[in-house]
Motif scaffolding. Sequence first.
Motif, PDB file in Angstrom:
ATOM      1  N   ARG A  76       0.832  -1.211   0.000  1.00 47.47           N
ATOM      2  CA  ARG A  76       0.000   0.000   0.000  1.00 47.47           C
ATOM      3  C   ARG A  76       0.862   1.255   0.000  1.00 47.47           C
ATOM      4  NH1 ARG A  76      -2.759  -1.377   3.840  1.00 47.47           N
ATOM      5  NH2 ARG A  76      -1.820  -0.251   5.581  1.00 47.47           N
ATOM      6  N   GLU A  77       1.892   1.269   0.818  1.00 47.19           N
ATOM      7  CA  GLU A  77       2.785   2.428   0.873  1.00 47.19           C
ATOM      8  C   GLU A  77       3.538   2.613  -0.440  1.00 47.19           C
ATOM      9  OE1 GLU A  77       5.263   1.832   4.260  1.00 47.19           O
ATOM     10  OE2 GLU A  77       3.698   2.410   5.708  1.00 47.19           O
ATOM     11  N   TRP A  78       3.936   1.496  -1.065  1.00 45.24           N
ATOM     12  CA  TRP A  78       4.629   1.567  -2.354  1.00 45.24           C
ATOM     13  C   TRP A  78       3.719   2.179  -3.411  1.00 45.24           C
ATOM     14  CZ3 TRP A  78       3.928  -0.616  -7.253  1.00 45.24           C
ATOM     15  CH2 TRP A  78       5.042  -0.563  -8.108  1.00 45.24           C
ATOM     16  N   LEU A  79       2.468   1.751  -3.437  1.00 42.92           N
ATOM     17  CA  LEU A  79       1.514   2.282  -4.406  1.00 42.92           C
ATOM     18  C   LEU A  79       1.244   3.764  -4.153  1.00 42.92           C
ATOM     19  CD1 LEU A  79      -1.025  -0.691  -4.497  1.00 42.92           C
ATOM     20  CD2 LEU A  79       0.438   0.057  -6.384  1.00 42.92           C
ATOM     21  N   GLU A  80       1.116   4.133  -2.889  1.00 41.41           N
ATOM     22  CA  GLU A  80       0.871   5.531  -2.545  1.00 41.41           C
ATOM     23  C   GLU A  80       2.063   6.407  -2.933  1.00 41.41           C
ATOM     24  OE1 GLU A  80       0.035   5.476   1.595  1.00 41.41           O
ATOM     25  OE2 GLU A  80      -2.036   4.768   1.355  1.00 41.41           O
ATOM     26  N   THR A  81       3.268   5.906  -2.667  1.00 42.64           N
ATOM     27  CA  THR A  81       4.468   6.663  -3.025  1.00 42.64           C
ATOM     28  C   THR A  81       4.571   6.835  -4.531  1.00 42.64           C
ATOM     29  OG1 THR A  81       5.678   5.885  -1.077  1.00 42.64           O
ATOM     30  CG2 THR A  81       7.000   6.681  -2.929  1.00 42.64           C
ATOM     31  N   ASN A  82       4.284   5.756  -5.257  1.00 35.72           N
ATOM     32  CA  ASN A  82       4.324   5.797  -6.716  1.00 35.72           C
ATOM     33  C   ASN A  82       3.327   6.821  -7.249  1.00 35.72           C
ATOM     34  OD1 ASN A  82       3.369   4.515  -9.558  1.00 35.72           O
ATOM     35  ND2 ASN A  82       5.487   3.933  -9.131  1.00 35.72           N
ATOM     36  N   ALA A  83       2.111   6.811  -6.674  1.00 38.58           N
ATOM     37  CA  ALA A  83       1.076   7.759  -7.104  1.00 38.58           C
ATOM     38  C   ALA A  83       1.475   9.196  -6.768  1.00 38.58           C
ATOM     39  CB  ALA A  83      -0.253   7.416  -6.438  1.00 38.58           C
ATOM     40  N   ASP A  84       2.058   9.398  -5.592  1.00 40.87           N
ATOM     41  CA  ASP A  84       2.486  10.746  -5.192  1.00 40.87           C
ATOM     42  C   ASP A  84       3.581  11.278  -6.115  1.00 40.87           C
ATOM     43  OD1 ASP A  84       0.715  10.777  -3.111  1.00 40.87           O
ATOM     44  OD2 ASP A  84       2.189  10.221  -1.581  1.00 40.87           O
ATOM     45  N   GLN A  85       4.504  10.403  -6.502  1.00 41.94           N
ATOM     46  CA  GLN A  85       5.586  10.821  -7.394  1.00 41.94           C
ATOM     47  C   GLN A  85       5.040  11.243  -8.752  1.00 41.94           C
ATOM     48  OE1 GLN A  85       8.086   7.340  -7.274  1.00 41.94           O
ATOM     49  NE2 GLN A  85       9.250   8.067  -5.509  1.00 41.94           N
ATOM     50  N   TRP A  86       4.093  10.458  -9.263  1.00 43.44           N
ATOM     51  CA  TRP A  86       3.494  10.802 -10.548  1.00 43.44           C
ATOM     52  C   TRP A  86       2.680  12.087 -10.442  1.00 43.44           C
ATOM     53  CZ3 TRP A  86       4.490   9.938 -15.315  1.00 43.44           C
ATOM     54  CH2 TRP A  86       5.154   8.768 -15.686  1.00 43.44           C
ATOM     55  N   SER A  87       1.984  12.258  -9.328  1.00 47.54           N
ATOM     56  CA  SER A  87       1.190  13.469  -9.131  1.00 47.54           C
ATOM     57  C   SER A  87       2.081  14.707  -9.127  1.00 47.54           C
ATOM     58  CB  SER A  87       0.427  13.373  -7.797  1.00 47.54           C
ATOM     59  OG  SER A  87      -0.317  14.552  -7.565  1.00 47.54           O
ATOM     60  N   THR A  88       3.205  14.628  -8.423  1.00 52.81           N
ATOM     61  CA  THR A  88       4.141  15.756  -8.367  1.00 52.81           C
ATOM     62  C   THR A  88       4.697  16.068  -9.752  1.00 52.81           C
ATOM     63  OG1 THR A  88       4.762  15.215  -6.088  1.00 52.81           O
ATOM     64  CG2 THR A  88       6.298  16.579  -7.359  1.00 52.81           C
ATOM     65  N   PHE A  89       5.039  15.023 -10.487  1.00 51.62           N
ATOM     66  CA  PHE A  89       5.623  15.181 -11.822  1.00 51.62           C
ATOM     67  C   PHE A  89       4.619  15.809 -12.790  1.00 51.62           C
ATOM     68  CE2 PHE A  89       6.999  13.133 -15.938  1.00 51.62           C
ATOM     69  CZ  PHE A  89       8.180  13.839 -16.068  1.00 51.62           C
ATOM     70  N   LEU A  90       3.405  15.278 -12.819  1.00 49.00           N
ATOM     71  CA  LEU A  90       2.380  15.800 -13.723  1.00 49.00           C
ATOM     72  C   LEU A  90       1.932  17.203 -13.304  1.00 49.00           C
ATOM     73  CD1 LEU A  90       0.203  12.604 -14.268  1.00 49.00           C
ATOM     74  CD2 LEU A  90       1.720  13.701 -15.928  1.00 49.00           C
ATOM     75  N   ASN A  91       1.890  17.444 -12.004  1.00 49.54           N
ATOM     76  CA  ASN A  91       1.517  18.765 -11.506  1.00 49.54           C
ATOM     77  C   ASN A  91       2.485  19.817 -12.007  1.00 49.54           C
ATOM     78  OD1 ASN A  91       1.661  21.045  -9.337  1.00 49.54           O
ATOM     79  ND2 ASN A  91      -0.262  19.980  -8.897  1.00 49.54           N
ATOM     80  N   MET A  92       3.768  19.470 -12.052  1.00 41.95           N
ATOM     81  CA  MET A  92       4.792  20.387 -12.543  1.00 41.95           C
ATOM     82  C   MET A  92       4.562  20.717 -14.017  1.00 41.95           C
ATOM     83  SD  MET A  92       8.882  19.593 -12.745  1.00 41.95           S
ATOM     84  CE  MET A  92       8.522  18.160 -13.780  1.00 41.95           C
ATOM     85  N   ILE A  93       4.180  19.724 -14.798  1.00 47.78           N
ATOM     86  CA  ILE A  93       3.925  19.935 -16.222  1.00 47.78           C
ATOM     87  C   ILE A  93       2.697  20.823 -16.425  1.00 47.78           C
ATOM     88  CG2 ILE A  93       3.301  18.793 -18.394  1.00 47.78           C
ATOM     89  CD1 ILE A  93       4.881  16.343 -17.402  1.00 47.78           C
ATOM     90  N   VAL A  94       1.639  20.517 -15.681  1.00 50.82           N
ATOM     91  CA  VAL A  94       0.407  21.301 -15.796  1.00 50.82           C
ATOM     92  C   VAL A  94       0.652  22.751 -15.371  1.00 50.82           C
ATOM     93  CG1 VAL A  94      -1.934  21.600 -14.900  1.00 50.82           C
ATOM     94  CG2 VAL A  94      -1.100  19.311 -15.472  1.00 50.82           C
ATOM     95  N   LYS A  95       1.346  22.931 -14.266  1.00 47.74           N
ATOM     96  CA  LYS A  95       1.632  24.290 -13.769  1.00 47.74           C
ATOM     97  C   LYS A  95       2.427  25.084 -14.794  1.00 47.74           C
ATOM     98  CE  LYS A  95       3.553  26.773  -9.820  1.00 47.74           C
ATOM     99  NZ  LYS A  95       4.208  26.653  -8.486  1.00 47.74           N
ATOM    100  N   ARG A  96       3.396  24.432 -15.440  1.00 48.82           N
ATOM    101  CA  ARG A  96       4.193  25.117 -16.460  1.00 48.82           C
ATOM    102  C   ARG A  96       3.308  25.507 -17.642  1.00 48.82           C
ATOM    103  NH1 ARG A  96       7.716  28.783 -17.728  1.00 48.82           N
ATOM    104  NH2 ARG A  96       9.232  28.210 -19.339  1.00 48.82           N
ATOM    105  N   GLY A  97       2.390  24.636 -17.996  1.00 55.26           N
ATOM    106  CA  GLY A  97       1.462  24.944 -19.078  1.00 55.26           C
ATOM    107  C   GLY A  97       0.587  26.136 -18.756  1.00 55.26           C
TER     108      GLY A  97
END
Length: 206
Positions: A126-147
């Motif tokens: 569960r923690e691995w999945l949550e960490t993976n999701a958080d990492q992707w969220s941070t990465f995509l958030n950066m792209i969206v914010k730049r857009g």
Amino acid sequence: MKYSTGIETKRKIIDATFQLMADKGFDALSIDDIMTSIGRTKGSFYVHFKSKEELLYEVMRTRLDRGHGQMAEEILEELSKDSCNVRSILEKVVAEIYANSGEDRLTWAFAYYHLLIHSRKNEFVREWLETNADQWSTFLNMIVKRGQELGQIRTDVDTQTITNICMGIVVGYDILFMLRPQIDFSEVNHIHDWMFINDDKSSEKE
């Protein structure tokens, strides 16, 4: 020669577990099932893994991780340019997400969602999945914010909300793919239309 054979056996165990996990789930899977499927004895399993759980963690790391580490540096460099086309960057990221599922995406999808079910009683998973999701969220958030900063993505919707919707689209298509394997993943790019503005102008910058 023995070293090479050991590496090959370990790879076969991981590959077989990945496939069998997709077929029947992790909880219903036994070490005997795995070893029988590759024509090896149960004793040879413990040469490579201490337990079934340790094997699961290796499958997660080598077969189920859709990490963005390999493309992060390239994406960051592109985003730093004032002339970058955020839509093309996002499409590249989405394509990479599906590419990281491997050649047999259907096997990946079923194995991953069996892993989600198993996470309800396995804190490490569960923690691995949550960490993976958080990492992707941070990465995509950066792209969206730049857009949004460049005027390519709408700003009347919160950055994190758009990020969550993008992630939800990917997850939704994974589920849909399990029901309809013939689905065209390029549809995802058209669903993104609602979030982009001045798309013609941003395309001209390429």
